[in-house]
Design a protein around this motif. Structure first.
Motif, mmCIF file in Angstrom:
data_model
loop_
_atom_site.group_PDB
_atom_site.id
_atom_site.type_symbol
_atom_site.label_atom_id
_atom_site.label_comp_id
_atom_site.label_asym_id
_atom_site.label_seq_id
_atom_site.Cartn_x
_atom_site.Cartn_y
_atom_site.Cartn_z
ATOM 1 N N THR A 147 0.813 -1.218 0.000
ATOM 2 C CA THR A 147 0.000 0.000 0.000
ATOM 3 C C THR A 147 0.848 1.271 0.000
ATOM 4 O OG1 THR A 147 -0.151 -0.129 2.420
ATOM 5 C CG2 THR A 147 -1.956 -1.101 1.147
ATOM 6 N N GLN A 148 2.177 1.114 -0.073
ATOM 7 C CA GLN A 148 3.102 2.250 -0.064
ATOM 8 C C GLN A 148 2.808 3.190 1.103
ATOM 9 O OE1 GLN A 148 3.380 4.071 -3.960
ATOM 10 N NE2 GLN A 148 3.548 2.100 -4.996
ATOM 11 N N SER A 149 2.675 2.563 2.281
ATOM 12 C CA SER A 149 2.349 3.349 3.476
ATOM 13 C C SER A 149 3.134 2.825 4.668
ATOM 14 C CB SER A 149 0.857 3.276 3.772
ATOM 15 O OG SER A 149 0.473 1.939 4.056
ATOM 16 N N PHE A 150 3.234 3.662 5.689
ATOM 17 C CA PHE A 150 3.857 3.276 6.947
ATOM 18 C C PHE A 150 2.750 2.918 7.936
ATOM 19 C CE2 PHE A 150 6.931 5.831 4.739
ATOM 20 C CZ PHE A 150 8.137 5.176 4.981
ATOM 21 N N VAL A 151 2.891 1.791 8.587
ATOM 22 C CA VAL A 151 1.827 1.302 9.472
ATOM 23 C C VAL A 151 2.412 0.953 10.833
ATOM 24 C CG1 VAL A 151 0.443 0.396 7.567
ATOM 25 C CG2 VAL A 151 2.133 -1.077 8.657
ATOM 26 N N GLY A 152 1.520 0.879 11.820
ATOM 27 C CA GLY A 152 1.926 0.515 13.162
ATOM 28 C C GLY A 152 2.592 1.664 13.897
ATOM 29 N N MET A 153 2.432 1.678 15.223
ATOM 30 C CA MET A 153 3.051 2.705 16.054
ATOM 31 C C MET A 153 3.681 2.040 17.272
ATOM 32 S SD MET A 153 0.293 5.845 15.920
ATOM 33 C CE MET A 153 -1.093 4.768 16.300
ATOM 34 N N ASP A 154 4.973 2.278 17.473
ATOM 35 C CA ASP A 154 5.655 1.703 18.638
ATOM 36 C C ASP A 154 5.071 2.259 19.933
ATOM 37 O OD1 ASP A 154 7.331 0.176 17.042
ATOM 38 O OD2 ASP A 154 8.832 1.772 16.887
ATOM 39 N N ASP A 155 4.695 3.536 19.902
ATOM 40 C CA ASP A 155 4.091 4.179 21.071
ATOM 41 C C ASP A 155 2.645 4.540 20.734
ATOM 42 O OD1 ASP A 155 3.328 5.641 23.248
ATOM 43 O OD2 ASP A 155 4.712 7.301 22.914
ATOM 44 N N PRO A 156 1.653 3.874 21.333
ATOM 45 C CA PRO A 156 0.242 4.149 21.038
ATOM 46 C C PRO A 156 -0.171 5.597 21.322
ATOM 47 C CG PRO A 156 0.481 2.098 22.264
ATOM 48 C CD PRO A 156 1.813 2.777 22.291
ATOM 49 N N GLY A 157 0.599 6.285 22.158
ATOM 50 C CA GLY A 157 0.254 7.664 22.502
ATOM 51 C C GLY A 157 0.855 8.698 21.574
#
Length: 254
Positions: A147-157
């Motif tokens: 999808t040529q995108s960045f996904v996920g977050m190491d820090d939910p906040g």
């Protein structure tokens, strides 16, 4: 319940192409043994095949490659994005979602506007990097090539600190009942958080997305401030939106 889960699992695999057993366990909140039994049923049906650590779709309805999805309804998607750029105002802090419909939104933006752009889209990152008056903030910890995108977050906040004026969102499907939906768990986390944070949520979607829903609802339909689309929607959408003061814009001429 079991049959419904297997059908939803089938839809999820067909939409995402290839998924791991661990991902299926997480999405459907079941054990690995249950996942194995379910995929055995789908293997017998002939819609998927097992690969190392997971499964892959073998039906023609599997996820269409990003570059091919760009071609589908390309003219309508470009008009939608360019039309939506008129809602971006000086000193806005905006989020631009990843997707083939949102990718052209900066092409007609007044270059003199000072705007902060928060995004996880590689296309938007490349476009914004060339614009002097845009302050660019990138989110997402892992790059997803499909999808040529960045996904996920190491820090939910991570997103809590940003006061987002407007969010320009894409969706795999949109219905009054299930709201705005997509099929990727990692993309879902970002979309859901952004939709909750933004003061105004704009849905950028061509006519083919309405009346369809996929596995994960990231926002209810009434969370929308406005819709920018390519053709007139069915009467039920107009009635619903009028009652809730949701604007509908048709991007026919830009």
């Amino acid at each position: 319940m079991k049959l419904m889960r297997i059908k939803e699992m089938e839809d999820y695999i067909l939409t995402n192409g290839t998924v791991s057993l661990d991902e299926l366990c997480q999405v459907f909140n079941v054990s690995k043994n249950t996942v194995r039994r379910d995929i055995n049923k789908l293997t017998e049906k002939g819609v998927i095949k097992k690969v190392y650590g997971g499964v892959t779709a073998i039906e023609k309805t599997a996820l269409i490659p990003f570059e091919n999805r760009t071609i589908q309804n390309k003219d309508a998607k470009t008009k939608i994005a360019r039309y939506a750029s008129r809602f971006i105002e000086d000193h806005d802090l905006i989020f631009i979602d990843s997707g083939t419909t949102t990718r052209s939104i900066l092409e007609t933006l007044d270059p003199n506007k000072n705007v902060t752009v928060l995004t996880n889209s590689l296309d938007i990152i490349n476009a914004a990097a060339a614009m002097q008056n845009i302050n660019l903030i990138i989110i997402g910890s892992n790059y997803k090539r499909k999808t040529q995108s960045f996904v996920g977050m190491d820090d939910p906040g991570t997103l809590d600190k940003y006061n987002i004026n407007k969010a320009f969102m894409s969706a795999t499907g949109a219905t009054l009942t299930h709201g705005l939906t997509n099929s990727d768990l990692l993309e879902y986390e970002i979309k859901k958080k952004i939709s909750e944070k933004a003061k105004q949520v704009y849905l950028l979607a061509d006519h083919s997305k309405f009346g369809k829903s996929t596995l994960l609802t990231y926002a209810p339909f009434d969370r929308l401030h406005a819709i920018v689309t390519s053709q007139a929607l069915d009467e039920e959408y107009h009635v619903y939106c009028k009652d809730r003061k949701i604007e509908i814009h048709l991007a026919k001429h830009v």
